[in-house]
Design an enzyme around this catalytic site. Structure first.
Site, mmCIF file in Angstrom:
data_model
loop_
_atom_site.group_PDB
_atom_site.id
_atom_site.type_symbol
_atom_site.label_atom_id
_atom_site.label_comp_id
_atom_site.label_asym_id
_atom_site.label_seq_id
_atom_site.Cartn_x
_atom_site.Cartn_y
_atom_site.Cartn_z
ATOM 1 N N SER A 120 -1.147 111.778 17.508
ATOM 2 C CA SER A 120 -2.361 110.955 17.541
ATOM 3 C C SER A 120 -3.288 111.464 16.449
ATOM 4 O O SER A 120 -3.192 112.637 16.043
ATOM 5 C CB SER A 120 -3.049 111.112 18.899
ATOM 6 O OG SER A 120 -4.384 110.637 18.840
ATOM 7 N N TYR A 122 -6.347 115.437 26.561
ATOM 8 C CA TYR A 122 -5.533 114.637 25.624
ATOM 9 C C TYR A 122 -5.542 115.265 24.224
ATOM 10 O O TYR A 122 -4.489 115.424 23.590
ATOM 11 C CB TYR A 122 -6.081 113.213 25.581
ATOM 12 C CG TYR A 122 -5.280 112.258 24.728
ATOM 13 C CD1 TYR A 122 -4.156 111.617 25.247
ATOM 14 C CD2 TYR A 122 -5.638 111.998 23.414
ATOM 15 C CE1 TYR A 122 -3.414 110.744 24.474
ATOM 16 C CE2 TYR A 122 -4.897 111.116 22.627
ATOM 17 C CZ TYR A 122 -3.791 110.493 23.165
ATOM 18 O OH TYR A 122 -3.060 109.625 22.395
HETATM 19 C C1 BGC Z 1 -5.621 107.154 21.953
HETATM 20 C C2 BGC Z 1 -6.371 105.842 21.996
HETATM 21 C C3 BGC Z 1 -7.445 105.821 20.922
HETATM 22 C C4 BGC Z 1 -6.917 106.257 19.570
HETATM 23 C C5 BGC Z 1 -8.009 106.395 18.525
HETATM 24 C C6 BGC Z 1 -5.120 107.386 20.556
HETATM 25 O O1 BGC Z 1 -4.354 108.550 20.478
HETATM 26 O O2 BGC Z 1 -4.557 107.122 22.902
HETATM 27 O O3 BGC Z 1 -6.949 105.648 23.274
HETATM 28 O O4 BGC Z 1 -7.987 104.510 20.811
HETATM 29 O O5 BGC Z 1 -6.236 107.480 19.680
HETATM 30 O O6 BGC Z 1 -9.123 107.125 19.001
#
Ligand code: BGC
Length: 281
Positions: A166, A179
């Site tokens: 991410s 996260y």
């Molecule tokens: C998340 C999303 C988010 C995106 C940008 C991703 O890794 O799961 O919820 O919109 O990152 O912030």
């Protein structure tokens, strides 16, 4: 205007599919980015294992679509955070298709809370799925890659692992500490595996998606106000689609990218470019 996927297909129509003869196991493949990757890899000629943990009907639809288009696919349930499930998942994949050539470590979740409110259970569950799940799947995949070795007729590499990270492996994210930490961990997991496994001809890379229109971030795009706030963070001016990730994923696990290992490819419309500095600073 052709969609990115149509453009790729028409560009590659003249050549044999790039993943022909290979099997790709995609975790969390019954929705969102995982679904986009599973469909793109099947279109590129791979037999695809569509892993899911809930909503088997969604996985079945994807398998039916791939099969109807002349491809090969199989839906298999497994919770990637459970060692027994993961081992059974790989046994099922190998029984069905002979081996696994490509692992896409995609399964992930959010369970958001401010730090002061976050429960240990929220912390543990997100780390278990997003980080430990990637470790468990990678370990089984590598065991199979090393057992089998290179099959030069299908790929230069003994195997490929693609971690779906991410932008939050780099961007801190208030209200989502579990996260962000899980994705920071994925970055080191990916790089360390790439260093350790390169001599065995196993390539390991990450894609770090930005805001892709999927169920995980529905609240960030489903109202006009939320969408406008999100677009302010994306220099390229649009929210990503699962196809945007699927197309890049196919290239990254193909032999066209054979010299790429240990890399994170940000597929984020420029979200990591500090967009606030376009007018500030
Ligand atoms: C998340 C999303 C988010 C995106 C940008 C991703 O890794 O799961 O919820 O919109 O990152 O912030």
């Amino acid at each position: 205007m052709p969609t990115p996927s149509q453009a790729l297909n028409s560009a590659t129509n003249a050549q044999p599919p790039v993943l022909q003869g290979q099997t790709a196991l995609v975790t969390g493949a019954n929705s969102g980015i995982g679904e986009g990757i599973a469909r793109a890899m099947a279109a590129a000629g791979a037999a695809v294992v569509v892993n899911y943990v809930s909503h088997p009907e969604a996985a079945d639809t994807i398998v039916d679509d791939i099969t109807a288009a002349g491809g090969r696919a199989l839906a298999l349930a497994a919770d990637v955070s459970k060692e027994d499930d993961v081992q059974a998942l790989f046994r099922g994949a190998i029984d069905a298709f002979g081996t696994v050539d490509i692992l896409v470590n995609n399964a992930g979740m959010q369970d958001d809370a401010r730090l002061v409110d976050m429960t240990l259970e929220q912390w543990n569950r997100v780390l278990a799925v997003n980080l430990t799940g990637q470790f468990l799947c990678a370990r089984e995949a590598v065991r199979e890659f090393l057992r089998r070795g290179v099959r030069p007729e299908v790929s230069c590499a003994a195997g490929k692992i693609l971690c779906i990270s991410s932008v939050h492996e780099r961007i801190p994210w208030a209200g989502h500490v579990n996260y962000a930490v899980s994705k920071g961990g994925v970055m080191q997991l990916m790089m360390t595996m790439a260093q350790e496994l390169g001599p065995h001809r196993v390539r390991v890379n990450s894609i770090a998606p930005g805001a892709i229109r999927t169920p995980i971030n529905r609240s960030a795009w489903e109202t006009a106000g939320a969408e406008a706030a999100l677009l302010a963070l994306i220099p390229y001016g649009r929210i990503g689609e699962p196809d945007d990730i699927g197309n890049v994923a196919v290239w990254l696990v193909s032999d066209a990218a054979d010299y790429v290992t240990g890399a994170t490819l940000f597929v984020d419309g420029g979200m990591t470019l500090y967009p606030g500095f376009a007018t500030g600073g």
